[in-house]
Design an enzyme around this catalytic site. Structure first.
Site, PDB file in Angstrom:
ATOM      1  CE  LYS A  32      20.870 -42.111  -8.309  1.00 23.65           C
ATOM      2  NZ  LYS A  32      20.182 -43.507  -8.563  1.00 23.65           N
ATOM      3  CB  THR A  33      23.630 -47.439  -9.202  1.00 21.24           C
ATOM      4  OG1 THR A  33      22.484 -46.653  -9.520  1.00 21.24           O
ATOM      5  CG2 THR A  33      23.217 -48.870  -9.221  1.00 21.24           C
ATOM      6  CG  ASP A 219      18.253 -45.188  -6.087  1.00 24.36           C
ATOM      7  OD1 ASP A 219      19.088 -44.237  -5.949  1.00 24.36           O
ATOM      8  OD2 ASP A 219      18.254 -45.839  -7.039  1.00 24.36           O
ATOM      9  CD  GLU A 220      16.911 -41.306  -8.261  1.00 22.93           C
ATOM     10  OE1 GLU A 220      17.057 -40.016  -7.913  1.00 22.93           O
ATOM     11  OE2 GLU A 220      17.809 -41.677  -9.553  1.00 22.93           O
ATOM     12  CD  GLN A 250      20.286 -35.715 -10.150  1.00 22.98           C
ATOM     13  OE1 GLN A 250      19.963 -36.208 -11.270  1.00 22.98           O
ATOM     14  NE2 GLN A 250      21.245 -36.178  -9.443  1.00 22.98           N
ATOM     15  NE  ARG A 598      20.344 -36.600 -16.297  1.00 22.84           N
ATOM     16  CZ  ARG A 598      20.927 -37.281 -15.009  1.00 22.84           C
ATOM     17  NH1 ARG A 598      20.898 -38.589 -14.872  1.00 22.84           N
ATOM     18  NH2 ARG A 598      21.162 -36.654 -14.261  1.00 22.84           N
TER      19      ARG A 598
END
Length: 736
Positions: A32-33, A219-220, A250, A598
């Protein structure tokens, strides 16, 4: 794995999508980044002015890394982007618009109050309102924070209050806000709420910012609360180009206001929105993703997606059932050491995640015993440490003399003989109309109302005046002046933890020097604002070879070759408070999903059959538990279970011993090696044991009734609870 500049089809569709609202549903490790940075780079390359691009991130660290990536593509134009956290962006707007906030405006160089400052203010408020602080401060402060995140004003809260507690909380909210205004301060929630309220009161200001930003990116997005959603909505109204990236699987911060509906209802809030799913994962092995997909599929409140990877299947996930938390810590440490020896890896390749901070104690003890370096994330934040707050309070007072919280903190720190008598005179001057304590102290000195301590008080006022006059200088030099002038390091000598506290002072000054090097023209107010907004997530040291210990919440956005998830027991993970709420249980499952994803290569899951707890009057007691349902939700072919251990506390707390093999388990086998009826000698030892039933499979004992061969065992098999006679059970991992 795709190169940093290459894109898969879904990523390319997101980067190149034309104008209009877009929701990118980005799974863990799906790049996504990369999508955000390349979309911004594309916009700039096609002629969008950097000043017209606003990007929200959830940490300063993420903003810094994203800006660096964009800079490598477009050069110096990246420096002119509006990019930062919601709180940082709100602060930036408030600095510009502080004089437009209304008749009760803040001091132009307002300060930001952290949690400790807020508690001190609220204590004063509760005392003024004759509300006992014991047991009320925390709930009322939480209620105030919730109100601001929901954009509920003091008047609205008062009008809605019915129950006595609600009325007290509403009155405290009103006086608390008045006190903040008097002191020229905002708390963190204000940095967003006050901007939205300003936009509502002054539509022309809202319109100016909406026309300023042609592109708004977030973002997020799944972690946004109502106030943040309204800020995005207001700023994106001008052009309608709202591009958000998030993952409903998430969302794990509802306890601080995050609203899952912001993702689930995005298309309703922004009509005509496009939905793009990023499902290819570039982080984890196939088995890790398959396990994560299987667990999260049990949630109903989600849009739905399935992560996949071109990586190999990799190792199976491992599950260990330890005797107690000390045995669990030993097994975790042994896993980390064994991995390092086997693969020549580093300690830093491993992270231990847990549900609550208290779980780190046993793990820290074991790592220290073995001489293994570790870093604990999420303890006392650096900027919350006493010596750091002391020194920054001097600087806060220099730029904002109305900051009464900072004044009272440093008036007699270090001790300079300015005690209760002087405090009483200052408070009398405040009642008589002095604007703030610093001015009141000046009046006391001018009137020569004190003799004892007068020289020390005058020196204190002179230091604050000097700092105020030098506020445009680099902050490191001002800190050095404070430390030297007040003899702070000498005062620390001989105090408990003085070496560590001295090191923290040195680190603070180094950080201030680094700030000045990067922000050459920024003044003291800018430095204090940045220091107030930094979190531990922004300070994780790069390159150090140490095991990272942190909660699953704090692991958000990080990745490691190997991840250990500890304390997987019902009531701990998932947390006991979630047991009666389907929505909260789903959030716990999302948190477990975050923890597992993770990992790049290996996952170790662990639980303790018994966990020691300390209660007043009873001392340490061992409570048995059952293995987390999340472990049971992982398909059996993906999970390698270690041999079970005896389900009883370790001898470290004085438990008696019985006959057991090297794993600490009573085998209970006949001469032919086949399982026999599993009947422990003592019922208390059965709770927490893993057992096996021919029809229902593996389960965990949660209760026992009766004794001997007719004892009835309550067993949890996955999500099913059954009562079964002991003679029909055998020990779980010894089934052929």
């Amino acid at each position: 794995m795709a190169s940093p500049l290459s894109l898969n089809d879904a990523q390319r569709a997101a980067v190149n999508h034309p104008a209009g609202p877009v929701l990118v549903l980005a799974g863990a490790g799906s790049g996504k980044t990369r999508v955000l940075t390349q979309r911004i780079a594309r916009l700039l390359g096609e002629g969008t002015r950097p000043e017209a691009v606003l990007a929200f991130t959830f940490t300063n660290r993420a903003a810094r890394e994203m800006r660096e990536r964009i800079e490598r593509t477009v050069g110096d134009a990246a420096a002119r982007l509006w990019m930062g956290t919601f709180h940082g962006t709100g602060l930036r707007i408030l600095r510009r618009e502080v004089r437009n906030l209304g008749p009760a405006t803040r001091h132009p160089d307002f300060v930001i109050y952290d949690r400790e400052d807020q508690e001190k203010v609220l204590d004063e408020v509760l005392k003024r309102l004759a509300i006992p602080a014991e047991g009320a401060r925390g709930p009322i402060l939480s209620r105030i924070s919730d109100a601001k995140n929901a954009l509920v004003t003091t008047e609205e809260m008062a009008n809605a209050a019915i129950a006595p507690f609600e009325r007290r909380a509403a009155e405290a909210y009103r006086v608390y806000q008045e006190t903040l205004r008097d002191r020229g301060a905002f708390d963190f929630d204000d940095l967003i709420a006050e901007v939205v309220w300003l936009f509502r009161r002054r539509p022309e200001i809202a319109e100016a910012y909406a026309r300023r930003f042609e592109q708004v990116l977030v973002d997020e997005y799944q972690d946004t609360n109502h106030a943040q959603f309204r800020l995005v909505e207001a700023l994106g109204r001008g052009y309608g180009n709202v591009f958000v990236v998030g993952d409903d699987d998430q969302m794990v911060f509802s306890w601080r206001g995050a609203d899952l509906r912001n993702v689930l209802d995005f298309e309703s809030a922004f009509p005509g929105a496009a939905l793009i799913r990023l499902e290819q994962n570039y982080r984890s092995t196939g088995n890790i993703l398959a396990a994560a997909n299987a667990v999260i599929a049990n949630n109903r409140d989600r849009k739905g997606k399935t992560l996949w990877s071109e990586r190999e299947e990799g190792a199976l996930l491992r599950f260990v059932l330890a005797r107690d938390e000390n045995d669990e810590a030993r097994r975790i440490a042994a896993f980390i050491q064994g991995r390092a020896r086997r693969d020549g890896g580093r300690l830093a390749d491993c992270a231990v995640l847990y549900r609550t901070h208290a779980q780190s104690r046993a793990i820290e003890t074991e790592l220290r015993h073995r001489g293994m370096a570790y870093e604990l994330v999420g303890g006392v934040s650096f900027y919350q440490r006493r010596e750091v707050k002391d020194l920054l309070a001097y600087l806060r007072l220099a730029i904002n003399p109305a900051d009464a919280t900072a004044f009272w903190r440093v008036l007699n720190t270090p001790r300079r003989g300015l005690g209760d008598a002087l405090k009483a005179r200052i408070e009398a001057r405040l009642v008589a109309g002095a604007p703030h304590p610093l001015a009141a102290l000046g009046q006391v000195l001018s009137a020569r109302e004190i003799t004892r301590g007068a020289e020390a008080a005058a020196s204190f006022v002179g230091l604050i005046d000097e700092l105020a006059a030098r506020a445009a200088e680099p902050p490191a030099g001002l800190l050095a002046t404070v430390v030297e002038r007040i003899g702070y390091l000498t005062w620390l000598e001989g105090q408990e933890g003085s070496d560590e506290r001295r090191a923290n002072v040195e680190e603070l000054m180094a950080a201030a020097a680094e700030f000045a090097a990067v922000n050459a023209d920024a003044g003291l107010a800018s430095y204090l604002s940045e220091a107030a907004l930094l979190t531990d997530a922004d300070r994780i040291e790069e390159g150090a070879d140490r095991v990272l210990l942190l909660t699953a919440h704090n692991a958000k956005g990080l990745e490691f070759p190997a991840v250990i998830v500890a304390g997987l027991e019902e009531g701990l993970f998932p947390h006991a408070q979630s047991q009666q709420s389907p929505a909260e249980l789903e959030e716990e499952r999302r948190l477990f999903y975050v923890a597992v994803t993770r990992a790049q290569d290996e996952v170790l899951l662990s639980a303790a059959a018994f966990r020691h707890r300390y209660t007043a009057g009873s001392g340490f007691t061992a409570a048995g538990g059952q293995v987390s349902r999340f472990v049971d939700e992982i398909p059996g072919h993906l999970l390698e279970r270690d041999q079970p251990v005896r389900a009883r506390p370790s001898e470290e707390y004085g438990s008696d011993r019985d006959s057991a093999d090297e794993h600490g388990a009573d085998r209970g086998r006949n001469g032919g090696g086949m399982p026999v009826a599993w009947i422990p000698q003592r019922r208390s030892r059965a709770v927490g044991r893993e057992v096996y039933h021919e029809e229902f499979g593996r389960g965990v004992v949660v209760a026992v009734e009766g004794s001997g061969g007719e004892a009835r065992y309550t067993v949890r098999f996955g999500t099913r609870i059954k009562k079964i006679l002991g003679r029909f059970l055998s020990e779980g991992s010894h089934v052929d």
